[in-house]
Write a protein that holds these residues in place. Structure first.
Motif, PDB file in Angstrom:
ATOM      1  N   SER A 183       0.839  -1.208   0.000  1.00  0.00           N
ATOM      2  CA  SER A 183       0.000   0.000   0.000  1.00  0.00           C
ATOM      3  C   SER A 183       0.869   1.252   0.000  1.00  0.00           C
ATOM      4  O   SER A 183       0.601   2.209  -0.727  1.00  0.00           O
ATOM      5  CB  SER A 183      -0.913   0.027   1.237  1.00  0.00           C
ATOM      6  N   ILE A 184       1.920   1.231   0.832  1.00  0.00           N
ATOM      7  CA  ILE A 184       2.801   2.405   0.920  1.00  0.00           C
ATOM      8  C   ILE A 184       3.502   2.643  -0.407  1.00  0.00           C
ATOM      9  O   ILE A 184       3.522   3.764  -0.914  1.00  0.00           O
ATOM     10  CB  ILE A 184       3.821   2.222   2.072  1.00  0.00           C
ATOM     11  N   HIS A 185       4.033   1.586  -0.988  1.00  0.00           N
ATOM     12  CA  HIS A 185       4.781   1.762  -2.240  1.00  0.00           C
ATOM     13  C   HIS A 185       3.878   2.104  -3.415  1.00  0.00           C
ATOM     14  O   HIS A 185       4.215   2.940  -4.243  1.00  0.00           O
ATOM     15  CB  HIS A 185       5.602   0.495  -2.536  1.00  0.00           C
ATOM     16  N   GLN A 186       2.718   1.469  -3.487  1.00  0.00           N
ATOM     17  CA  GLN A 186       1.877   1.632  -4.680  1.00  0.00           C
ATOM     18  C   GLN A 186       0.944   2.834  -4.597  1.00  0.00           C
ATOM     19  O   GLN A 186       0.591   3.417  -5.619  1.00  0.00           O
ATOM     20  CB  GLN A 186       1.062   0.352  -4.926  1.00  0.00           C
ATOM     21  N   LYS A 187       0.502   3.190  -3.374  1.00  0.00           N
ATOM     22  CA  LYS A 187      -0.502   4.249  -3.256  1.00  0.00           C
ATOM     23  C   LYS A 187       0.055   5.546  -2.702  1.00  0.00           C
ATOM     24  O   LYS A 187      -0.414   6.620  -3.061  1.00  0.00           O
ATOM     25  CB  LYS A 187      -1.661   3.781  -2.365  1.00  0.00           C
ATOM     26  N   LEU A 188       1.038   5.467  -1.810  1.00  0.00           N
ATOM     27  CA  LEU A 188       1.568   6.693  -1.195  1.00  0.00           C
ATOM     28  C   LEU A 188       2.868   7.154  -1.853  1.00  0.00           C
ATOM     29  O   LEU A 188       3.015   8.329  -2.185  1.00  0.00           O
ATOM     30  CB  LEU A 188       1.759   6.497   0.310  1.00  0.00           C
ATOM     31  N   PHE A 189       3.804   6.238  -2.060  1.00  0.00           N
ATOM     32  CA  PHE A 189       5.096   6.649  -2.636  1.00  0.00           C
ATOM     33  C   PHE A 189       4.989   6.983  -4.123  1.00  0.00           C
ATOM     34  O   PHE A 189       5.963   7.449  -4.722  1.00  0.00           O
ATOM     35  CB  PHE A 189       6.157   5.580  -2.377  1.00  0.00           C
ATOM     36  N   THR A 190       3.841   6.778  -4.709  1.00  0.00           N
ATOM     37  CA  THR A 190       3.608   7.201  -6.095  1.00  0.00           C
ATOM     38  C   THR A 190       3.047   8.625  -6.137  1.00  0.00           C
ATOM     39  O   THR A 190       2.883   9.192  -7.206  1.00  0.00           O
ATOM     40  CB  THR A 190       2.625   6.238  -6.796  1.00  0.00           C
ATOM     41  N   LEU A 191       2.767   9.199  -4.978  1.00  0.00           N
ATOM     42  CA  LEU A 191       2.325  10.595  -4.918  1.00  0.00           C
ATOM     43  C   LEU A 191       3.563  11.507  -5.011  1.00  0.00           C
ATOM     44  O   LEU A 191       4.672  11.072  -4.727  1.00  0.00           O
ATOM     45  CB  LEU A 191       1.585  10.874  -3.589  1.00  0.00           C
ATOM     46  N   CYS A 217      10.508   1.376   4.993  1.00  0.00           N
ATOM     47  CA  CYS A 217      10.028   1.406   3.616  1.00  0.00           C
ATOM     48  C   CYS A 217      11.072   1.005   2.603  1.00  0.00           C
ATOM     49  O   CYS A 217      10.823   0.984   1.405  1.00  0.00           O
ATOM     50  CB  CYS A 217       9.431   2.763   3.302  1.00  0.00           C
ATOM     51  N   ALA A 218      12.264   0.608   3.087  1.00  0.00           N
ATOM     52  CA  ALA A 218      13.223  -0.021   2.194  1.00  0.00           C
ATOM     53  C   ALA A 218      12.776  -1.459   1.936  1.00  0.00           C
ATOM     54  O   ALA A 218      13.219  -2.105   1.004  1.00  0.00           O
ATOM     55  CB  ALA A 218      14.607   0.003   2.826  1.00  0.00           C
ATOM     56  N   LEU A 219      11.872  -1.949   2.802  1.00  0.00           N
ATOM     57  CA  LEU A 219      11.346  -3.287   2.641  1.00  0.00           C
ATOM     58  C   LEU A 219      10.477  -3.348   1.397  1.00  0.00           C
ATOM     59  O   LEU A 219       9.723  -2.437   1.117  1.00  0.00           O
ATOM     60  CB  LEU A 219      10.454  -3.676   3.825  1.00  0.00           C
ATOM     61  N   THR A 220      10.602  -4.407   0.634  1.00  0.00           N
ATOM     62  CA  THR A 220       9.642  -4.620  -0.440  1.00  0.00           C
ATOM     63  C   THR A 220       9.219  -6.079  -0.362  1.00  0.00           C
ATOM     64  O   THR A 220       9.859  -6.903   0.301  1.00  0.00           O
ATOM     65  CB  THR A 220      10.236  -4.361  -1.831  1.00  0.00           C
TER      66      THR A 220
END
Ligand SMILES: [Zn+2]
Ligand SMILES: [Zn+2]
Length: 222
Positions: A183-191, A217-220
């Motif tokens: 969610s963080i990578h796809q929805k927030l870090f794309t902002l 958030c270095a975790l994927t």
């Protein structure tokens, strides 16, 4: 304290022993929405109501980013006092229904249960006066977690997904770490990097700052 972002005003209150951030969002039309009312004690309810009255605001909606106890303690109060509807994501309805069973364990013997009235979906637009907030579906901390994104004013009301140098816990029922990181990578870090995040706990931050410094958030999942 009141935050001015263009014509959007963001008022934050820190309520209950979980130090939860309750937000009132409003603009020059004096329409407002209440997000995650954590007010439980009488003085907390009075603080919220006094602000609404002093600023001559009309509450049009009650929104929950998700339905953990610290974010919903004041739902019944707001819903009844302002005759407003409660908006949540469908996937958090079981989370909301579970609260009354465990509330006494945390000492909240006077918690009043309330049912949701409207279910939010990814992509829905919530109008607050002349302001528009897009609903982002960001599960992981809770199964039906949403965030409210105002592109023009460059803010996101993020709940318990992303904090300043931390992320939401995932050990509660319906939580999942991989889902949260996605969610963080796809929805927030794309902002855009200059978007300010107003989280459910602690100080505000920005997308750009968290992308650079958030240790989680270095975790994927890849
Ligand atoms: Zn939570
Ligand atoms: Zn919380």
């Amino acid at each position: 304290m009141t935050k001015f972002n263009g014509m959007l005003h963001i008022q934050v209150f820190v309520f209950n022993p979980f130090q939860e951030n309750t937000y009132i969002l409003y603009d020059e039309t004096n329409e407002c929405v209440v997000v995650d009312p954590g007010c439980y004690e009488e003085d907390e309810k009075i603080e919220l109501a006094d602000f609404i009255e002093a600023n001559n605001l009309t509450v049009t909606r009650l929104l929950n980013t998700h339905c953990h106890i610290d974010h919903v303690l004041g739902n019944a109060f707001v819903k009844e006092k302002y005759k407003t509807k409660l908006y949540i994501h469908r996937n958090d309805e079981p989370v909301l229904r579970a609260v009354s069973a465990y509330a006494p364990n945390y000492g909240f013997n006077l918690y009043q249960e309330t049912a949701p009235d409207v279910f939010l979906e990814e992509g829905d637009v919530i109008n607050v006066g002349n302001q528009e907030f897009e609903v982002l579906f960001v599960p992981g901390h809770a199964p039906g977690h949403v965030a409210f994104y105002n592109k023009k004013e460059k803010v996101v009301i993020g709940g318990d997904v992303l904090f300043q140098n931390s992320i939401g816990r995932t050990d509660l029922p319906g939580g999942n770490l991989d889902t949260l990181i996605n969610s963080i990578h796809q929805k927030l870090f794309t902002l855009p990097d200059d978007i300010t995040v107003y989280p459910g706990h602690g100080p505000k931050t920005t997308i750009g700052f968290e992308k650079l410094t958030n240790p989680y958030c270095a975790l994927t999942t890849n």
